[in-house]
Scaffold this motif. Sequence first.
Motif, short mmCIF file in Angstrom:
data_model
loop_
_atom_site.label_atom_id
_atom_site.label_comp_id
_atom_site.label_asym_id
_atom_site.label_seq_id
_atom_site.Cartn_x
_atom_site.Cartn_y
_atom_site.Cartn_z
N PRO A 136 0.83 -1.21 0.00
CA PRO A 136 0.00 0.00 0.00
C PRO A 136 0.86 1.26 0.00
CG PRO A 136 -0.78 -1.58 1.63
CD PRO A 136 0.54 -2.06 1.16
N VAL A 137 0.58 2.17 -0.92
CA VAL A 137 1.37 3.39 -1.08
C VAL A 137 0.50 4.64 -0.96
CG1 VAL A 137 2.84 4.70 -2.65
CG2 VAL A 137 3.05 2.21 -2.56
N ILE A 138 -0.69 4.61 -1.58
CA ILE A 138 -1.60 5.76 -1.56
C ILE A 138 -2.73 5.50 -0.58
CG2 ILE A 138 -3.24 7.13 -2.90
CD1 ILE A 138 -1.57 6.67 -5.35
N PHE A 139 -3.07 6.52 0.22
CA PHE A 139 -4.16 6.40 1.17
C PHE A 139 -5.05 7.63 1.02
CE2 PHE A 139 -0.43 4.25 2.69
CZ PHE A 139 -0.92 3.02 3.12
N GLY A 140 -6.35 7.40 0.83
CA GLY A 140 -7.24 8.52 0.58
C GLY A 140 -8.49 8.51 1.43
N GLU A 141 -9.00 9.69 1.68
CA GLU A 141 -10.24 9.86 2.44
C GLU A 141 -11.15 10.83 1.68
OE1 GLU A 141 -12.49 8.73 5.83
OE2 GLU A 141 -10.48 8.08 5.21
N CYS A 142 -12.45 10.54 1.67
CA CYS A 142 -13.43 11.36 0.95
C CYS A 142 -14.53 11.78 1.92
CB CYS A 142 -14.04 10.58 -0.21
SG CYS A 142 -12.86 9.62 -1.20
N LYS A 143 -14.74 13.07 2.06
CA LYS A 143 -15.75 13.57 2.99
C LYS A 143 -16.72 14.50 2.28
CE LYS A 143 -14.01 11.61 6.69
NZ LYS A 143 -14.70 10.46 7.32
N TYR A 144 -18.00 14.09 2.22
CA TYR A 144 -19.04 14.93 1.63
C TYR A 144 -19.83 15.55 2.77
CZ TYR A 144 -22.17 16.56 -2.00
OH TYR A 144 -22.88 17.36 -2.88
N ARG A 145 -19.24 16.61 3.35
CA ARG A 145 -19.84 17.26 4.51
C ARG A 145 -20.02 18.75 4.27
NH1 ARG A 145 -16.07 14.43 9.22
NH2 ARG A 145 -17.00 12.34 9.09
N GLN A 146 -20.75 19.39 5.17
CA GLN A 146 -21.04 20.81 5.03
C GLN A 146 -19.91 21.70 5.52
OE1 GLN A 146 -23.15 22.47 3.51
NE2 GLN A 146 -25.11 21.44 3.35
N GLU A 147 -18.93 21.13 6.25
CA GLU A 147 -17.87 21.95 6.80
C GLU A 147 -16.52 21.55 6.19
OE1 GLU A 147 -18.42 18.29 9.11
OE2 GLU A 147 -19.80 19.99 8.74
N PRO A 148 -15.55 22.45 6.21
CA PRO A 148 -14.22 22.12 5.67
C PRO A 148 -13.59 20.95 6.43
CG PRO A 148 -14.44 24.49 6.00
CD PRO A 148 -15.63 23.85 6.66
N MET A 149 -12.79 20.17 5.72
CA MET A 149 -12.09 19.05 6.34
C MET A 149 -10.94 19.59 7.20
SD MET A 149 -10.12 15.82 4.53
CE MET A 149 -11.58 15.20 3.71
N GLY A 150 -10.83 19.07 8.42
CA GLY A 150 -9.77 19.50 9.33
C GLY A 150 -8.60 18.53 9.34
N ILE A 151 -7.55 18.93 10.04
CA ILE A 151 -6.33 18.12 10.07
C ILE A 151 -6.53 16.82 10.83
CG2 ILE A 151 -5.29 19.05 12.18
CD1 ILE A 151 -2.62 19.19 10.47
N ASP A 152 -7.57 16.75 11.67
CA ASP A 152 -7.84 15.51 12.41
C ASP A 152 -8.13 14.36 11.44
OD1 ASP A 152 -7.49 16.85 14.75
OD2 ASP A 152 -9.62 17.01 15.25
#
Length: 470
Positions: free
Chosen positions: A402-418
Motif C-alpha cells: 500500500p502506497v496511496i491512502f485517501g479519504e473522501c468527505k461529503y460534509r457541510q464543513e471544511p475538512m480538518g487536520i484531524d
Amino acid sequence: MTIISGVITVFIGRKTEIRILEREYERDGSSFVILYGRRSIGKTTLIKQFMQGKDSLYFLSTEEEEGQNLQYFQSLSFDKTGLEILSSGNKLEWQSIFDLLTKGQGKTIIAIDEYPYLVMSSPGFSTKLQRIWDEMLKNRNVMLILCGSLIGMMYSETLDYSSPLYGRRTAQINLKQIPYSDFADFFPEKSDEDLLTIYAVTGGVPRYIELFQPGKDFIENITDNVLKKGSYLYEEPIFLLNRQFRETRTYFSILKTIAEGSHKSSEISSRLNMKQPSIGYYMNGLMDMDLVEREVPVTEKNPEKSKKGLYRIKDNFSQFWFRFVYPFRSYLEMENTTPAIEKIRTSFIDSHLSFVYERVCQEALKEMTGAGFFGNRISRIGRWWNLKEEIDIVGVDRDNVPVIFGECKYRQEPMGIDTLRELQRKASTITETTDRIFVLFSRKGFSKELQNYSQRNKNVFLFDFFKRII
C-alpha cells in the motif's frame, strides 16, 4: 451520447470506443465487431455516430419472424443500392443480399442491431451467418457489426467457444456507463454539487441523463422521470431484469437484499433462504449487466479466491430506486409522491450521495494514476477494510505494498487536520513503509491548518471536490 439543443447536435464521450471502431474500419480487408451492453447505454447512438459519412447500412432486427426481418433487410438494401434485383418483387436469401451489398471497391459497413432477436426468430441463424462470413464476407472489404442488449445471448451466440461465430470477431466492445469525467459536458452550466447530485441518480447511462432537463431543479426532475406512474424510470429496474433474465423474481430479490444492507454471500443466501453456492450464479448475471460488483480489500493477493468479498450495487440508479422509490410504491401507485420526496430531502446525502462521492473520487484517482500523476508504480486502487476499520481509497504498487491512502468527505464543513491524522494512523496499521502518499477529497474545502500542513509536506494532496488545490 448525443445531446440536442435547438438544431445543434453534440456527441459526448465514447472516445475510446470510437477509436476502436475507426481502427477496425481502417483495417485492410474485412473486420467483424461485436458490440454489446445493457439497454439505454448508448449502443445505437454510438454506431450511428461512427457510421456518419461512411458507406453503411444500419439494420434494426425486430421480434418478428425471420422472414419479416429478411424482407426489411432486403428493403433497406434496395434503398441503399437501388439495384432492381433487391426490389420487393424478388425474394432473396440472406447470402444473396450480403453478396449484392458488398461487391463495391470501398469498405462497406453493415450494422445489425439487436442481433439476438434474429437468433430468437431463427435459432440456427448464427450458423447461417457463420457460413456467409466464412465463404464470402471475410474475403471482402466489409465491416460487420453485431450489436445487442441481451448480454447473455450476445455472449453465447458470438463470443462463447461453443458459438458458430467463435473466433471470427476482430474486436469486441462491452459498452459501459459513461465515466463521471465526461459528465460535466452534458450540463455545462451546473455546479460541481449539482452535477454529482444528478449523477448519483442517472449514473453514466445516456438515456437516463437525457431525461434530466437542465431548466428544472433536482426534485422536479426526480418527480417527472422517476416518481410519477408511467414515467420512463418508474419501473426501470424491473424492465431491466425482465429483459435479461427468466427468473426475474430471484434477481430482483437479490438486488433488494443488497440495497437493504446485506453484502456477504452468506447473509444474502440466509435472508432469501437460498443455498449459498447458487448465489454465485445469479451474481454473475448481475455483474455482467454492471448492476452489481464484488469488492474485496485492495490488498488481497488473490481477489477471486478471497473470502472477504462483499457484493454491492454498482449502478447508481438501481441503488437510488431501491432506497427511495420501491419502499414507497404503495403511495406512488396512488399518485402520492410526498413521502418519497420527503425521504429524498432528508436522507439522500447521507445514505446515497456521500457513497457515490466516494466512488467518483476513487474513479478520479484511478484516472490520475493512469496518467502518471503519481508515477508508474501504482497497479491497483480500491477500498480497504478489516474487522475494525476501513479506508476509502488505497493504492498498492506492483509488489502489493500500500502506497496511496485517501479519504473522501461529503460534509457541510471544511475538512480538518484531524481527518488526516486519523488516516495516517490507519495507514500505519497496514504497512510499515514510510513512503506514503495521502490524498484528501472534500466537498467544502479544508481548514487553514490542513492547507498549511499540505504545503509543508509534499506527500499530502488536497482536492476541493475533484479539483486539486494543493
